[in-house]
Design an enzyme around this catalytic site. Structure first.
Site, PDB file in Angstrom:
ATOM      1  N   SER A   1     -35.535  -4.505 -37.760  1.00 30.09           N
ATOM      2  CA  SER A   1     -35.055  -5.475 -36.780  1.00 30.09           C
ATOM      3  C   SER A   1     -35.730  -5.181 -35.447  1.00 30.09           C
ATOM      4  O   SER A   1     -36.647  -4.359 -35.379  1.00 30.09           O
ATOM      5  CB  SER A   1     -33.534  -5.449 -36.697  1.00 30.09           C
ATOM      6  OG  SER A   1     -33.131  -4.368 -35.955  1.00 30.09           O
TER       7      SER A   1
ATOM      8  N   GLU B   1     -41.930 -15.814 -28.063  1.00 28.61           N
ATOM      9  CA  GLU B   1     -41.437 -16.788 -29.047  1.00 28.61           C
ATOM     10  C   GLU B   1     -39.953 -16.994 -28.857  1.00 28.61           C
ATOM     11  O   GLU B   1     -39.285 -16.148 -28.253  1.00 28.61           O
ATOM     12  CB  GLU B   1     -41.669 -16.255 -30.476  1.00 28.61           C
ATOM     13  CG  GLU B   1     -43.116 -16.100 -30.832  1.00 28.61           C
ATOM     14  CD  GLU B   1     -43.301 -15.345 -32.154  1.00 28.61           C
ATOM     15  OE1 GLU B   1     -42.352 -15.255 -32.951  1.00 28.61           O
ATOM     16  OE2 GLU B   1     -44.416 -14.849 -32.363  1.00 28.61           O
TER      17      GLU B   1
ATOM     18  N   LYS C   1     -36.171 -16.802 -30.145  1.00 27.89           N
ATOM     19  CA  LYS C   1     -35.476 -15.972 -31.136  1.00 27.89           C
ATOM     20  C   LYS C   1     -34.481 -16.882 -31.850  1.00 27.89           C
ATOM     21  O   LYS C   1     -33.421 -17.218 -31.319  1.00 27.89           O
ATOM     22  CB  LYS C   1     -34.772 -14.802 -30.455  1.00 27.89           C
ATOM     23  CG  LYS C   1     -34.170 -13.831 -31.443  1.00 27.89           C
ATOM     24  CD  LYS C   1     -33.695 -12.583 -30.739  1.00 27.89           C
ATOM     25  CE  LYS C   1     -33.216 -11.527 -31.707  1.00 27.89           C
ATOM     26  NZ  LYS C   1     -32.200 -11.963 -32.634  1.00 27.89           N
TER      27      LYS C   1
ATOM     28  N   GLU D   1     -37.240 -17.194 -40.269  1.00 28.53           N
ATOM     29  CA  GLU D   1     -35.804 -17.346 -40.063  1.00 28.53           C
ATOM     30  C   GLU D   1     -35.353 -18.662 -40.680  1.00 28.53           C
ATOM     31  O   GLU D   1     -35.941 -19.716 -40.407  1.00 28.53           O
ATOM     32  CB  GLU D   1     -35.545 -17.358 -38.549  1.00 28.53           C
ATOM     33  CG  GLU D   1     -34.137 -17.038 -38.164  1.00 28.53           C
ATOM     34  CD  GLU D   1     -33.862 -15.539 -38.079  1.00 28.53           C
ATOM     35  OE1 GLU D   1     -34.767 -14.727 -38.409  1.00 28.53           O
ATOM     36  OE2 GLU D   1     -32.739 -15.191 -37.703  1.00 28.53           O
TER      37      GLU D   1
HETATM   38  S1  IVH Z   1     -40.125 -10.775 -35.410  1.00 32.06           S
HETATM   39  C1  IVH Z   1     -41.082  -6.635 -37.104  1.00 32.06           C
HETATM   40  N1  IVH Z   1     -39.736 -13.123 -34.334  1.00 32.06           N
HETATM   41  O1  IVH Z   1     -34.449 -11.443 -34.999  1.00 32.06           O
HETATM   42  C2  IVH Z   1     -40.622  -7.805 -36.330  1.00 32.06           C
HETATM   43  N2  IVH Z   1     -37.870 -12.037 -35.315  1.00 32.06           N
HETATM   44  O2  IVH Z   1     -33.171  -8.920 -34.119  1.00 32.06           O
HETATM   45  C3  IVH Z   1     -39.945  -8.799 -37.150  1.00 32.06           C
HETATM   46  N3  IVH Z   1     -35.804 -13.362 -35.254  1.00 32.06           N
HETATM   47  O3  IVH Z   1     -34.518  -9.677 -38.019  1.00 32.06           O
HETATM   48  C4  IVH Z   1     -39.131  -9.773 -36.409  1.00 32.06           C
HETATM   49  N4  IVH Z   1     -36.629 -15.116 -34.236  1.00 32.06           N
HETATM   50  O4  IVH Z   1     -34.274 -12.253 -38.097  1.00 32.06           O
HETATM   51  C5  IVH Z   1     -39.164 -12.092 -34.975  1.00 32.06           C
HETATM   52  N5  IVH Z   1     -39.556 -15.235 -33.373  1.00 32.06           N
HETATM   53  C6  IVH Z   1     -39.005 -14.220 -34.029  1.00 32.06           C
HETATM   54  C7  IVH Z   1     -37.634 -14.216 -34.380  1.00 32.06           C
HETATM   55  C8  IVH Z   1     -37.114 -13.091 -35.024  1.00 32.06           C
HETATM   56  C9  IVH Z   1     -35.540 -14.597 -34.773  1.00 32.06           C
HETATM   57  C10 IVH Z   1     -34.789 -12.490 -35.857  1.00 32.06           C
HETATM   58  C11 IVH Z   1     -35.205 -11.836 -37.145  1.00 32.06           C
HETATM   59  C12 IVH Z   1     -35.042 -10.366 -36.915  1.00 32.06           C
HETATM   60  C13 IVH Z   1     -34.080 -10.351 -35.780  1.00 32.06           C
HETATM   61  C14 IVH Z   1     -34.213  -9.075 -34.991  1.00 32.06           C
END
Ligand code: IVH
Length: 677
Positions: free
Chosen positions: A83, A113, A115, A173
Site C-alpha cells: 500500500s 494522480e 487516489k 482500482e
Molecule cells: S499506486 C506500489 N495509484 O491506494 C504502489 N494507488 O493506499 C501501488 N489507489 O492500495 C499503488 N488510486 O488501492 C496507486 N492512482 C493510484 C491510486 C492508488 C487509489 C489505492 C490503491 C492502493 C491504495 C494505497
C-alpha cells in the site's frame, strides 16, 4: 508518557484499531471515518516508536490488513501488493519531496494522480489476453475474483496493439460510480436490505459476490494506474500510463506531470475543490516519482514504495440547520438519536439526516434547538454532526434534552451503569424490539431467510402473524397470499404467489442451518457469531447451554464474565425457554455437523499424502481432508490410501505411489469426492 501508561494505551489502541480493521476489511461496514482511523493509527505508531519493546505482535502496524473471504480460491501475488504511505499534511508532502531529492541527489519530476476510492486489483494478461484478477487480500495472498472482474464493462478482455509482453500484470482500482451507487442503494432499501455505507463498500461487496451474474448487472468501473512486466523496459510512470491507455485499458485523464512542489500543491488544491464534481469518489491524490530508474534507486520499505506517497483529503464538511431530533429504537432497546436537517448537498448526495449516537454526544456538542451544525460523512451511511456553529445560535433557544420516554411504546427509559445508551426496558412489547429480533433471526449470518426483509417482517407483524421467530415456522400459504402493504408512493401492493412461495421456501431451507447460526440468531446480548461458535463447540446442544452453570460457561475459551452473565440471564427468562421449545421442532439445536460429515464421508479414516504445487493453499486442502475424516501423512507408505498430486510433483514420489498401488488423484478429483471448491 510513563511506560506503564503507554503499555495500557497501546493495548487499548491495538484492540480498537483491530476492531475497526475487522469492520472495514472483513465486514465492509466501518463505523468511524478514515480520518479518525488514521489519527488513532498515528497515535499508536508514535507510541510504538517511543517504546519499541512494547510493540504487540497483533498490532495493526505489524501487518497490512486482510480482506480474504474464504469462498474464493486464494492466490499468491507474483509481486506483493504494497500500500502507500499516506499523510493529511502538506508539510509532510514537502518533507517527502526533500527526502527523495536528498537520496537521489537530484531534482525529480512527479506524476500526480487521483487516489481513487475503491478496491485495488491485480489483473494479469497473458499474450494480451485477460487471464486472472486477484484482490489485494493481505498483500501477499488475495482472492481470485476473475469471473467477477471479467464482467467489468470497461475492462478489455484482449488488449489493443501488438507490442504487449507475454506476461503482464496491471494494478488498478475498481470503483462504484455515484449514479449507480444511489440506484443500487434505492433498490436495496426497497427490498428491505441494508444499503451499502459508501461506494467503496459497494465496489468491494460486489467484487466479492459469489454469483458473477449479479456482478454483471452492476456498473462497476476500473482505473488502471500501474504496470509490471519483467520482459519490458519501463521508463517512466507517465509513459506507462500512456502505454496502458494505448492498450485500451481505462486510465484517468486527470494525472499531471509536476516538476516542483508548487505544481504538486496546485494539483492538490485543484482536486480538493473539484472532487465533489467528479462522478466517483476519490479520497486524495497520489504522488509518484516519474522516472522508473529513480524509483528503483529509492526502492521499498517493508510496507510502502519509497517513491510514492498519498495525500489524503480531510472529509468534506458542510453547515446546515437542525430541524428536529428523532429517536430510534433498536433490537436491543437502545435508543439512537438522529437529527433531521435542512437538506444540504455533501460529497455526492443530499443529506437530510445525521446520527447523534447517544445522549453524551448531544451534551458534548451542547446542542440547542435550531442550531446550525457542521456535518461530515464518515464510514457510516448517514453522516455525523461534528460541531455547532454557535455564532448562529438563536437567543434563548432551548438546550436539547434527551427524551425520557420510548418514542414507540412510551415506557420510561433506563440507563445501564457504564453504558452511554438509554434503553427502552419493554423488550417484550415494544414493536421495534420485537421486529428487530425477528430481523436479526432471519439475517444472513443467522438463519439466512433472504426472502424476508424489514418490509415483509413489518407486514407480518402488523397482521399479527409473527411475534417471535418461532411464528415464522407456522406461516401458511393462505396466511400470506394477498397480504397488503402500502409502499412509499402511497400505493397498496399485495403479496403474490411467487413471493409467498419464496418466503415459505426460505423458512423451510432455514431448518438445516447450523446450530451455531441459530444460537447467534437468538440475539442474546454479547453472543455474536464467534461466541456462538465457541459455545456450540463446547456445549454441543441447546439443553447443555440452558442448564450450564456460570462456572462451566467461563471455562469456555475466550468467554468471560460479561457473556456468561448475559447468557444465564437470558436462559432464566421463561419466555426465552418457551421460544426455544417452540423452535425445537424446526431448527437445529445440536451440533451434529462434524460427526455426520465424518462418518458419511467416503474418505473417513483414509490416509492422504499431498505433494506438488496447487492453486489452493496446502493448509486449506489439509483442512478439508481432515474435516471429512481423512488423515494427513507426510510420506508415502503402504498405509497411504491417496496421493493428491499437484503440479511439479517429484518423479520419485510418483513412482513410489505407483509401486505401492496408491491411488493418485488430482485436486479436482479430490474436490469431486469431498465436494468443495
Ligand atoms: S499506486 C506500489 N495509484 O491506494 C504502489 N494507488 O493506499 C501501488 N489507489 O492500495 C499503488 N488510486 O488501492 C496507486 N492512482 C493510484 C491510486 C492508488 C487509489 C489505492 C490503491 C492502493 C491504495 C494505497
Amino acid at each position: 508518557m510513563k511506560r506503564t501508561e503507554a503499555e495500557k494505551k497501546i493495548h487499548k489502541l491495538v484492540s480498537e484499531l483491530n476492531h475497526h480493521n475487522y469492520l472495514y476489511y472483513v465486514k465492509n461496514d466501518p463505523d468511524i471515518s478514515d480520518y479518525d482511523f488514521d489519527q488513532l493509527l498515528k497515535e499508536l505508531e508514535s507510541l510504538e516508536n517511543e517504546f519499541p519493546e512494547l510493540i504487540l505482535p497483533i498490532s495493526p502496524t505489524q501487518k497490512v490488513g486482510k480482506d480474504i473471504t474464504k469462498e474464493f480460491t486464494q492466490t499468491k501475488h507474483l509481486y506483493p501488493m504494497l500500500s502507500l504511505d499516506n499523510t493529511y499534511s502538506e508539510e509532510e508532502i514537502v518533507e517527502f519531496d526533500n527526502r527523495v531529492q536528498k537520496i537521489l541527489e537530484r531534482k525529480v519530476d512527479y506524476v500526480c494522480e487521483l487516489k481513487f476510492d475503491g478496491i485495488s486489483i491485480s489483473i494479469t494478461y497473458v499474450d494480451g489476453v485477460f487471464t486472472k484478477a486477484v484482490t489485494r487480500g493481505d498483500g501477499v495472498i488475495g482472492d481470485d475474483v476473475t469471473a467477477n472482474v471479467k464482467t467489468i464493462r470497461s475492462l478489455p478482455l484482449k488488449l489493443m496493439g501488438t507490442n504487449h509482453p507475454h506476461n503482464l500484470e496491471i494494478r488498478g482500482e475498481i470503483y462504484y460510480p455515484h449514479a449507480g451507487f444511489e440506484k443500487l442503494n434505492d433498490e436495496k432499501l426497497k427490498k428491505g436490505e441494508k444499503p451499502f455505507a459508501n461506494p467503496r463498500n459497494a465496489a468491494s461487496g460486489t467484487v466479492k459476490t459469489q454469483d458473477s451474474s449479479i456482478v454483471a448487472k452492476r456498473p462497476l468501473a476500473l482505473f488502471s494506474y500501474y504496470l509490471m512486466s519483467s520482459e519490458k523496459k519501463l521508463n517512466s510512470q507517465s509513459e506507462n500510463l500512456e502505454l496502458l491507455k494505448s492498450w485500451g485499458l481505462p486510465v484517468s485523464d486527470s494525472s499531471c506531470l509536476c516538476k516542483d512542489i508548487k505544481e504538486i500543491m496546485d494539483f492538490i488544491h485543484l482536486w480538493d475543490q473539484k472532487r465533489s464534481m467528479l462522478p466517483f469518489d476519490i479520497d486524495g491524490i497520489v504522488l509518484k516519482v516519474n522516472n522508473v530508474e529513480d524509483q528503483e534507486e529509492l526502492g521499498f520499505t517493508s510496507k510502502y514504495p519509497r517513491w510514492a506517497i498519498s495525500y489524503k483529503f480531510k472529509a468534506e464538511r458542510k453547515s446546515t440547520e437542525l430541524v428536529s431530533i428523532q429517536y430510534q429504537v433498536g433490537r436491543t432497546g437502545a435508543i439512537t438519536p438522529v437529527a433531521n436537517l435542512m437538506p444540504v448537498f455533501l460529497a455526492g448526495t443530499t443529506v437530510k439526516r445525521a446520527s447523534l449516537h447517544n445522549a453524551d454526544v448531544i451534551n458534548e456538542l451542547d446542542l440547542h434547538a435550531h442550531d446550525h451544525v457542521f456535518i461530515e460523512k464518515g464510514g457510516e451511511i448517514i453522516p455525523k454532526i461534528v460541531g455547532v456553529d454557535k455564532s448562529k445560535r438563536e437567543e434563548n433557544s432551548a438546550k436539547i434534552e434527551f427524551t425520557k420516554i420510548c418514542p414507540e411504546c412510551k415506557s420510561n427509559l433506563i440507563r445501564k451503569e457504564g453504558e452511554a445508551a438509554y434503553y427502552c426496558p419493554n423488550e417484550k412489547e415494544c414493536p421495534p424490539q420485537i421486529k428487530g429480533r425477528i430481523e436479526h433471526f432471519i439475517s444472513k449470518k443467522a438463519l439466512n431467510i433472504n426472502s424476508l426483509g424489514e418490509g415483509k417482517i413489518d407486514l407480518l407483524f402488523n397482521n399479527n402473524l409473527v411475534k417471535t421467530p418461532a411464528d415464522l415456522y407456522k406461516l401458511k400459504y393462505e396466511d400470506l397470499i394477498g397480504l397488503e402493504k402500502k409502499v412509499d408512493s402511497g400505493k397498496k401492493v399485495s403479496l403474490k404467489e411467487k413471493s409467498v412461495n419464496n418466503i415459505l421456501k426460505g423458512v423451510e431451507d432455514s431448518k438445516t442451518i447450523s446450530f451455531a447460526k441459530v444460537l447467534f440468531g437468538l440475539g442474546i446480548r454479547f453472543v455474536g457469531e464467534t461466541v456462538a461458535k465457541k459455545l456450540v463447540k463446547h456445549f454441543k446442544t441447546i439443553d447443555n447451554i440452558i442448564t450450564a452453570q456460570y462456572e462451566d460457561i467461563i471455562t469456555v475459551d475466550e468467554i468471560g464474565e460479561k457473556i456468561a452473565n448475559s447468557l444465564i440471564q437470558w436462559c432464566s427468562d421463561k419466555e426465552n425457554i418457551l421460544l426455544i421449545d417452540n423452535l425445537r421442532p424446526y431448527v437445529q439445536f445440536e451440533d451434529t455437523t462434524e460427526q455426520e460429515k465424518e462418518s458419511n464421508s467416503p474418505i473417513n479414516q483414509k490416509t492422504f499424502v499431498i505433494s506438488g504445487t496447487f492453486d489452493l493453499s496446502r493448509d486449506l486442502i489439509k483442512q478439508k481432508i481432515e474435516e471429512n475424516g481423512g488423515k494427513i501423512s507426510s510420506s508415502i507408505s503402504k498405509k497411504t490410501d491417496y496421493l493428491v498430486a499437484g503440479e511439479k510433483i517429484g518423479p520419485s514420489k510418483l513412482k513410489k505411489a505407483e509401486d505401492l498401488k496408491t491411488k493418485i488423484i488430482s485436486l479436482e478429483a479430490l474436490k469431486e469426492i469431498i465436494k468443495f471448491d
